[in-house]
Structure formats: C-alpha cells, structure tokens
Design a protein around this motif. Structure first.
Motif, mmCIF file in Angstrom:
data_model
loop_
_atom_site.group_PDB
_atom_site.id
_atom_site.type_symbol
_atom_site.label_atom_id
_atom_site.label_comp_id
_atom_site.label_asym_id
_atom_site.label_seq_id
_atom_site.Cartn_x
_atom_site.Cartn_y
_atom_site.Cartn_z
ATOM 1 N N ALA A 2 0.835 -1.205 0.000
ATOM 2 C CA ALA A 2 0.000 0.000 0.000
ATOM 3 C C ALA A 2 0.867 1.252 0.000
ATOM 4 N N ARG A 3 0.457 2.251 -0.750
ATOM 5 C CA ARG A 3 1.150 3.538 -0.788
ATOM 6 C C ARG A 3 0.567 4.467 0.268
ATOM 7 N N ILE A 4 1.422 5.134 0.991
ATOM 8 C CA ILE A 4 0.942 6.090 1.994
ATOM 9 C C ILE A 4 0.541 7.384 1.281
ATOM 10 N N THR A 6 -0.765 11.062 2.380
ATOM 11 C CA THR A 6 -1.128 11.994 3.450
ATOM 12 C C THR A 6 -2.167 13.023 3.004
ATOM 13 N N THR A 21 -4.804 13.225 13.292
ATOM 14 C CA THR A 21 -3.384 12.924 13.063
ATOM 15 C C THR A 21 -2.580 12.984 14.365
ATOM 16 N N CYS A 23 -2.995 11.206 16.775
ATOM 17 C CA CYS A 23 -2.967 9.849 17.343
ATOM 18 C C CYS A 23 -1.542 9.330 17.468
ATOM 19 N N ARG A 44 -9.098 2.180 16.552
ATOM 20 C CA ARG A 44 -7.721 2.615 16.291
ATOM 21 C C ARG A 44 -7.280 2.311 14.856
ATOM 22 N N ASP A 45 -7.627 1.105 14.364
ATOM 23 C CA ASP A 45 -7.137 0.766 13.020
ATOM 24 C C ASP A 45 -7.734 1.692 11.953
ATOM 25 N N ARG A 48 -5.710 4.773 12.074
ATOM 26 C CA ARG A 48 -4.436 4.475 11.415
ATOM 27 C C ARG A 48 -4.574 4.519 9.887
ATOM 28 N N TYR A 49 -5.614 3.835 9.373
ATOM 29 C CA TYR A 49 -5.836 3.826 7.921
ATOM 30 C C TYR A 49 -6.036 5.249 7.394
ATOM 31 N N VAL A 51 -4.881 8.088 8.781
ATOM 32 C CA VAL A 51 -3.615 8.818 8.836
ATOM 33 C C VAL A 51 -2.751 8.464 7.625
ATOM 34 N N LEU A 52 -2.739 7.168 7.293
ATOM 35 C CA LEU A 52 -1.891 6.709 6.192
ATOM 36 C C LEU A 52 -2.566 6.864 4.831
ATOM 37 N N LEU A 54 -5.079 5.012 3.475
ATOM 38 C CA LEU A 54 -5.283 3.728 2.792
ATOM 39 C C LEU A 54 -6.743 3.629 2.345
ATOM 40 N N ASP A 57 -8.441 0.170 1.543
ATOM 41 C CA ASP A 57 -8.750 -0.597 2.754
ATOM 42 C C ASP A 57 -9.967 -0.025 3.466
ATOM 43 N N LEU B 436 2.848 15.529 15.080
ATOM 44 C CA LEU B 436 1.626 14.769 14.791
ATOM 45 C C LEU B 436 0.535 15.720 14.291
ATOM 46 N N MET B 470 -1.023 -3.336 11.995
ATOM 47 C CA MET B 470 -1.154 -4.790 11.896
ATOM 48 C C MET B 470 -0.098 -5.386 10.940
ATOM 49 N N SER B 473 2.203 -4.223 4.917
ATOM 50 C CA SER B 473 3.329 -3.760 4.110
ATOM 51 C C SER B 473 2.986 -2.418 3.491
ATOM 52 N N GLU B 475 4.613 1.415 1.646
ATOM 53 C CA GLU B 475 5.776 2.028 1.026
ATOM 54 C C GLU B 475 5.516 3.504 0.745
#
Lengths: 355, 643
Positions: A2-4, A6, A21, A23, A44-45, A48-49, A51-52, A54, A57, B436, B470, B473, B475
């Motif tokens: 997965a590519r982050i 922002t 953010t 977190c 939380r997940d 997280r998703y 912030v990144l 994704l 997902d 943050l 979790m 992966s 990048e």
C-alpha cells in the motif's frame, strides 16, 4: 503493497474529521470501546488507515458502520485526537464513495452548494404552485403523487445502485466468497438491524438514546406509510387520523431533543455537528411539524385560507425527498443495516469450514 | 604493640544475638592478651553507646578499639569518628564483621556461628595490637585545570572554573571553538541556534583573563598524577597573522585553487585550503589547512598577512586536574546500510541539518526539490547485530524537531518517520505532539524487520511492515532519505589512550560509578564530561560539564590534597628492582629510581591506592602495606586458625 497518502487526511477534514493525526497509537480508544471485539476491533485501526490514507482498505471496511458514536473513545483519548468524530467523518466519506452520482460528496464538502440545492427545490415548488394557480386541491393531489413517485425513483435510481456499489466494495472486490444460501439465511440480520438498531444497545449508558432513536425510526417509517399509502391528509377514518397525529408528535418531540443535544453539545455525538447533521434533524423536525399542522388545519377546515402552510410542507418534503434522502444523512439508515448484513455474510464465510 | 584494648560486641537488636551467643563471645575474648575492656551492647551505633565509648577511651586511655558488629561498609566510618572524638587516632580502630559474615550467613547453626564470631573478633584484636597512628598524606596540588576540548561542554566548564577563580587551559584540537553544537543551526526546545549559543559562550569566555584558549592544539605527552600533571601541548599555527586589509582575505580564499570536502558541512559542500566554517565564527581569523595547501603562493600575492612559514609551538603546562570534554562523532553508516553511499539521495541526519541550514526558500538536494522526506531512526544505535547496543538519546527529539523546522522553513513538505518507538522524553514530548498535529506520519518496526530502502527506476522507495497497522506492508516514494544516525566515540581518540582512560562496552570513556560518581574516572584527577562519556543532548552535556568542573575544582582549590595513608611502602635496601611490582600495579604508581648506587622501586604516594597487588609478587619481600603489614596479617591468621 500500500502507498501512503497523506493528502487523504486533508480531504477527510472536509468531511468533518478533526485532529485525528495527533494519534500516537496507544490504543486506549479500542480498549474502552464497548463494541470492539478481538476479531473486529475499532476504532484505532480506522484512525491508522486514515492517517496513512489507505483508501482502498477503508472502502472495503465496514468498521465505520459498526460504531454508534457513544463518544467514549474521544473522552478517553490522551491526545485529543477525537476518534469518535473521525468514525463519523468516515461514514460521511463512505456515503459519498457509495453514491454513484458523486452528488453526496459534493454536498458534504460544500455548504453553499447544499444551500443552492435547497433554494432551487423551494423555487421549483413555488413555480409549480404558480403554474397551478395556487389551487390547493390540485397541488395536494400532485403532492401526493410526488411522494409516491419520489420514493420509487430515489430508491430505484439512487439508493439501490448505491447499495450494490457498497456490496461491490466490501464483498465482491475483496473477493469474499459467499454462498447464495448464506445471503438468504442472513437476511434476518438486515431486517432486525434496520428497524431496531439493536447493536447500539451494547454501547454503554446509551439506552435512552437508543429508545429515542428507535421510536423516531418507527414513527418516521409509519408516518411515511400513513401519508403515502393511507393518504392521511385525505383520510376520513378516525384511526388513521389519530395514528398520523401520534406519529408526527413522536417525530416532533424526539427531533426537538436531538436538536437541543446538538445546540447544547451535551453529548459527545453532538459536539461536532456538520451542516449535514443539522439539515437532517431540522428537516425531520420540520417534516413532522408541518405535517402535523397541515392535518390540524384540515381538521379545522382552514387549510384553504392558509395554502402557504401546505406549500411550506411540500417544500420541506421535496427537499427531504430529493436531497437529504438520496444524498444526505438519511442514507445511514440503509448503510448501517446493510453493513450489519454484509458483516454477517463475511463472518459466516470466515467461520464456514472450507471443503 | 597496643596493650590497652577495648572490645564492644553488638547485638544489633537481635540480628546478631539471635544466632550468636554474644555473652559467650565476650567471655571468650575478655582474656585475650591486651584486652582490658570487653562489653556487649544492644546497638553499638546508637548515640548512647557512642558516648559511652568516647568516655571509656578517655578514662581508661585505651590505645586500641574493636567493635564487632555489621559490615565495615556500614559503620567503620562511624566508629573511626568515635575514636577521633575521644582523641585516639582513627587507624587504632579495627572493625569486626559478625553480622553479614556470621549471624546472617549461619542462622542455621548457632553454636557454629558463635564459634566463628569468637575467631573473627580475636583476629580483629590481633590486628589492633599492631595498629599505629597514621596521618593523611598531604600532597601539593597545582591550582589550574586543563580542559581538553572547546565544545559546548568544555567552554561551559571553563567559564564555571574561571568563575570560581581557577586558572584554566582550554585546549582545542580544531582551529575554531564550538565543536558539534556550532554545526547545528536550530536546536530543539530553544529559541537560540547552536551558533548563537556558542557565540554567547565565547563572549563570556574571553572576558575571563584566567582562561587561556589554545586552538589547533594537541597534547603530545603527559606525566604526573593528581595535583601535579605536566602536559606538553603542540600548537599548530593558523599561518595568518591578522585580518587583511578590507576583504583581502576573502579574495585570498577565492583564489585558492585547492578544493576539499567541507567537514563542517559533513562533506555535502566544498571548501578551500584557506577557510573558516561560517562568517561569525570564533576565533574570527581564518586558517590555512597546511595538510592540503600546495603552496602555490596565489594567496600570498593578495594578502600580506598570510605567512606560510609559521612554525608549531610546544608548550609545557602544569595543572592539578584534567577535564575531558572531547565530544563525539556522528555514526557513519556502512556502505549499503539503508542504501547509504549506494543510492544518491540517502544522507545522514547531521548532513540533513546542514542541508536545511544552507538552503533558503526551496529545499534542494542533487538539483532536485525535496517534498517527501523519509527518516529512518536508530541507525547506528540499538543495533540488533552491531556493537552499538545503546540508545543515542538525542536523535528522536532532534529528528522530530528538524522535521518540524523543515516544514516551517519550506513549502509542501511531507515527513515520514520510520521509527523503532519514539523516545521524546520530558518536555520534548511537545515536539512530537506538534509533528503529529502537522500531519507527520509515524511508522514503526521491530529490530528484526527493519525498513528497506530500494531504488526502482530512479525512484527511491522505502518499505516497511508497519507494526502500528497490523504489520501491513507499506511504502512511500521518498525524495530524500535521512538516516537518523546516533553518536559514537571520536574516531580519532588517541587522547584517551594517552591518559589510559578506561572505556565502557560502548567504547565511550567510563565513569567510576554511573550514579554516584558520574564524572570521575579511575585515573585520579581526571574528570569526564559531555558526549565523550556517552550520548548526551546539549542540556545533559552542560549538566555534566558543570559537575565535572566542580569535581576538578575540588582537587585543586586548596592547593593541597589529603590522601588516605594506607599505601604500599618499599624498603629501599631490600629492593633489587626486578620490575615485577611495577608490572602488576593497576594504577601505574611504581617507577624505577637510581641513586647512583643501585636501582630500586619508588611508590608515587599520590597515585597508590593501597590495593596490595605488588606485595605477593615481590621476590625479596621488600614491600609492606601500611596497616596491613605482614606481622598484622600473620597474627590475624593465627587467631583465625586457633582451635
């Protein structure tokens, strides 16, 4: 891999997300959430998703719909990252992703555009009334047809395709194999959650809110049925008339309380109201109230002299039916219950032994 | 021979008397030769008993005292003080341990414990019979301190010592002061830059005429010991006499044809053979790098102040204490470590700090504008396989601070932190919070699954299995990869070898006791401060510098030092100088002397610790240890071996 991304976080802020953010992944939010389980942990997940960034997902996830916003996570967050409001923002964002027309997203992101739509709808009603020379009987007649037509059209053209898209995102695209039998066997889950919001009962200290919400849903659905199929405004049957009164009263009382919650910010859920939240509760209140007064005026035989009242009701109804229902917050009624249904499908699939 | 000995046997509440029959012990030793007083006491250390002891010693004119109680570590000092209060020399006191060595060790065998206690007390009595009054050794101490290294720790220590009225020699190997801190621009949790702080310290430093600063100076040899160190300092010239006429020196720099990587900027830029690191640097006179100068003479044509024929100067310095403040080197990644030296946009944190300092408006590296920056943490620290097991302490905070600064200074910056757990302890946590809030992304991995940096079609990709998501992966495509390198000891650290300073497992200089004696070394009179002792941030370096300054001052402040008189003594007549003692001495305290008739060993009283290592190796038995003479030890053994 997965590519982050922002930039997604910036986008999500337009859907009402705040400070997420901040977190630092302590997991307090997940620990205090009474709906979070070992296999299906929230929130939380999801933070997280987000912030990144994704997005794939997130689109495949039903987790935002599994939260009923008790606000415990936000209250316990040491970084004031507001995970509760993030889940709310994700629901808005998902709604816009499910919507094939893309209008949903536009309206969530732009208040001026939303106001323009409301204005145009009101103008249409006015022009229609002018065309009909403000003839009450004709207008009411078409008004009744409009209700029926709008329900059918919105459902067939907007909501059904959107549900199919949701199904595509969460079941088909992630290649989750579900047997036809499972689809039928799990249908009960859909019905139960659609009419009861049973899951939210598991939220701590949330029983009264659940009850309010429950009677509001039942009251709203029954008023819809009473006006559309029992033709409340033309009804002579005393039972139907009284039923309509009770239903509209319920809507009036509960929506007043909901609006007050958002004004007073007394509960976590009401602290960060977006325009879409205000429109939803206020228009529901107006819908119930104007319907109530229209029937009162009918019973007092004064509606002919106060045709503006019916026109106002029709305007509210039209805005509700062609803006809020297909593209606004109303859809959470469908997506939440379908989310529970799809979740059941996924769960059954994971637990069925593979042959 | 003392023959008027008082013996006190302690119950220690019941700690001793529950297992040892103290009355029986008293009876058994009361008849020993020379014992004129034997008592038991519930608590020997109690005030009332101490007063009683003082009276006994005074009234009965005791010339030897034994207390049989706990470990000497606990109360030997207490009872020595009691005898001193009573007017008896403290070395006429002997301590017998019948708690740790008897009652606690043999709680299962009471008769045996009593037996052992009797023997131990008898041995103590045997020793006290030979006890002699001793006076502390007084040595002269030169009231001056040499500080090695004029970085932030050395400069601060120098000012502190000068404020206390102590002459200081501040010896710097480089040509400019400020060390590493001068290289940093913005410092975390401080509104001042590194350069500003160094400038401030320099201004303060030059106000003190008791501070003598040497730059380009190295210590070539040393001799002596605490209170009396002699250093030979080799001072290299700057090859420039004074400032040239208006701008002449800059023109001289411009015409210099020699181009070298600029170490001040960690080699990301070049400099000439005539150089200064930055315009406002101290001392302000530039310097000619004679190692690389090709003597082409171009500069001489422009500036008459340049004199390439200046010679090294050799100075002798006499000081009472030496304070080490030699600092650290940033860790240099090995080739290929996260793409270092193989992928051209992988640099270290110090290089990045110089880079953002040198760039204005746009952040450019390798002619490319930088937007996406990946920081890989713990490079060279907390190594799973390498030797550096320690955390370098400063790097998490500095990286996050620098990431925040980069965002403020340049537009559209995205920071990605590949951490192994963020350690922004104390007030520095606010920086983490700020980053943050800025939207910096933090990813984390364990040491067994580190991020990977690869180059794919000219793009630099950093991959990680993020344990915060979790182990998914993930990048990013990075315009610049910054390796967050930790601190390592100076690569050129011969000064440590010169002084024989012990190093810890981390190869930094070692203190005696991490908690209780944090700036002293086993070489008496040499203290350590700053990052030469281990990774420290600026605050911590200053703390240790002030601490070391105070400690060093305590060695020289009175002009003389009182030392423990228990040392080895050599009988000149018996010594045949075989050198065995000098070989085993761990403190380098024995040297050879020749009076024209014979060669013999001499003990340096200031350095000898009385450890006794030299005694058993002496073939002619010429060495005796004060207070542990052969007669004392033999009589103790006799007492212990008695039936």
């Amino acid at each position: 891999m997965a590519r982050i991304d922002t930039k997604f976080g910036v986008k999500l802020k337009k859907y009402g997300a705040v400070d997420f953010t901040a977190c630092y992944n302590c997991g307090n939010c997940t620990a205090v959430c009474s709906l979070s389980t070992q296999d299906n942990s929230i929130p939380r997940d999801m933070v997280r998703y987000s912030v990144l960034g994704l997005q794939d997902d997130l689109k495949a996830s039903l987790k935002p719909w599994l939260c009923y916003y008790c606000g415990e996570c936000t209250a316990h967050c040491p970084q004031t990252a507001n995970p509760g409001e993030l889940m709310m923002a994700l629901r808005r964002w998902l709604t816009s992703k499910y919507d094939w027309t893309g209008l949903s997203g536009l309206l969530y992101r732009s208040l001026p555009l939303t106001l323009l739509f409301f204005l145009l709808t009101a103008l249409s009603v006015l022009i229609f009334a002018i065309c009909k020379d403000f003839n009450l009987e004709t207008i009411m007649h078409y008004g009744h047809y409009f209700e029926m037509g709008a329900i059918g059209a919105v459902f067939l053209i907007i909501l059904l395709p959107n549900i199919i898209r949701m199904w595509w995102f969460v079941i088909l695209k992630p290649k989750i194999k579900v047997t036809l039998k499972t689809y039928f066997k799990s249908i009960g889950e859909l019905i139960v959650h659609m009419f009861t919001q049973k899951r939210s009962l598991s939220c701590d200290e949330n029983k009264f809110r659940w009850f309010e919400h429950f009677i509001l849903v039942i009251g709203y659905l029954m008023l819809l049925f009473t006006t559309v199929f029992l033709d409340w405004f033309s009804a002579k049957n005393l039972f139907v008339i009284v039923l309509g009164y009770v239903e509209s009263m319920v809507i009036l009382i509960v929506t007043v309380d909901f609006v007050m919650t958002r004004i007073k910010k007394s509960r976590e859920v009401g602290k960060f109201s977006q325009p879409s939240d205000w429109f939803f509760v206020i228009w529901l209140f107006l819908l119930g109230t104007t319907a109530l007064f229209v029937r009162v005026f009918i019973d007092l035989h004064i509606l002919e002299f106060h045709i503006w009242l019916y026109l106002f009701h029709l305007t509210v109804l039209a805005q509700w039916a062609i803006i809020i229902v297909p593209f606004g917050k109303w859809t959470h009624f469908l997506y939440r219950s379908f989310a529970m249904y799809f979740e059941k499908l996924k769960e059954t699939q994971y637990h069925e032994p593979t042959i | 021979m003392n023959n008027n000995i008082g013996v006190y046997i302690c119950h220690c509440g019941g700690n001793i008397s529950d297992y040892v029959d103290v009355e029986k012990v008293k009876q058994a030793i009361a008849t020993e030769e020379g014992v004129t007083l034997a008592k038991t006491t519930i608590f020997a250390c109690a005030d009332s008993n101490q007063k009683e002891m003082v009276e006994d010693i005074r009234q009965q004119h005791l010339n030897g005292v034994v207390v049989a109680s706990c470990s000497p570590k606990l109360h030997q000092i207490t009872f020595r003080a009691v005898t001193e209060r009573a007017g008896l020399n403290k070395y006429n006191y002997v301590h017998a341990n019948i708690r740790e060595q008897v009652s606690w060790a043999h709680s299962d065998n009471k008769p045996g414990a009593t037996e052992k206690a009797i023997h131990i007390v008898k041995a103590a009595i045997a020793k006290v019979r030979y006890a002699k009054s001793l006076d502390p050794i007084i040595i002269q101490s030169q009231k001056a301190v040499a500080i090695i290294g004029a970085g932030i720790a050395g400069m601060k220590a120098a000012i502190q010592l000068a404020n206390m009225g102590c002459p200081v020699y501040l010896i710097e190997r480089e040509y400019f002061v400020g060390g590493r801190v001068a290289q940093w621009d913005s410092l975390s949790t401080s509104s001042e830059t590194g350069k500003q702080i160094i400038t401030r310290l320099y201004q303060e430093l030059i106000k003190h005429n008791t501070i003598t600063l040497f730059t380009g100076a190295e210590i070539s040899s040393y001799s002596g010991s605490i209170g009396d160190f002699h250093l030979k300092v080799n001072i290299k010239p700057r090859y420039i006499n004074q400032q040239c006429n208006e701008g002449g020196l800059q023109k001289a720099i411009d015409v210099c044809p020699v181009i070298l990587p600029d170490e001040f900027n960690f080699n990301i830029t070049n400099r000439k053979a005539i150089y200064h690191n930055f315009p406002s640097e101290y001392p302000q006179l530039p310097v000619v790098d004679m190692v690389h100068c090709n003597r082409c003479g171009e500069c001489l044509k422009i500036c008459g102040a340049i004199d390439l024929d200046q010679k090294d100067e050799l100075l002798d310095i006499h000081v009472g204490s030496i304070l080490m403040a030699t600092g650290f080197d940033p860790y240099t990644p090995i080739d290929g470590e996260f793409g270092y030296n193989q992928i051209n946009n992988v640099i270290t944190l110090p290089q990045f700090q110089r880079l953002i300092n040198l760039n204005e408006k746009k952040l450019i590296f390798n002619e490319k504008e930088i937007r996406h920056i990946a920081y890989i943490y713990c490079v060279g620290s907390r190594q799973p396989e390498g030797e550096n097991k320690y955390c370098s302490r400063y790097c998490c905070t500095t990286t996050i601070h620098i990431a925040n600064v980069t965002r403020r200074k340049f537009k559209e910056i995205n920071n990605y932190h590949f951490t192994r757990g963020v350690r922004t302890y104390g007030k520095q946590e606010t920086l983490y919070r700020e980053s943050l809030a800025n939207g910096d992304v933090f990813l984390q991995s364990y040491e067994d699954d580190l991020p990977v940096v690869t180059s794919e079609d000219g793009k630099t990709i950093v991959k990680i299995n993020d344990i915060l998501t979790m182990k998914k992966s993930m990048e990013i495509e990075a315009d610049l990869v910054v390796l967050v390198t930790g601190m390592v000891p100076r690569a050129e650290n011969s000064i440590g070898a010169l002084f024989k300073l012990p190093k810890g497992r981390d190869k930094f200089f070692n203190e005696i006791h991490m908690k209780l004696r944090p700036v002293e070394t086993v070489i008496d009179g040499i203290t350590i401060s700053g990052a030469c002792q281990g990774p420290k941030n600026v605050t911590e370096a200053i703390n240790s510098a002030l601490s070391a300054a105070t400690k060093s001052f305590s060695y020289v402040s009175k002009g003389e030092l009182e030392l423990e008189p228990i040392i080895a003594r050599i009988e000149k007549d018996a010594c045949t100088w075989c050198g065995a003692c000098a070989n085993v001495c761990p403190y380098d305290a024995i040297r050879i002397e020749n009076d024209g008739q014979k060669e013999y060993a001499v003990i340096n009283n200031a350095v000898c610790k009385g450890c006794g290592m030299c005694l058993p190796v002496c073939p002619t038995d010429a060495i005796d240890l004060t207070a542990y003479s052969n007669s004392e030890i033999e009589s103790m053994i006799d007492a212990l071996a008695q039936d």
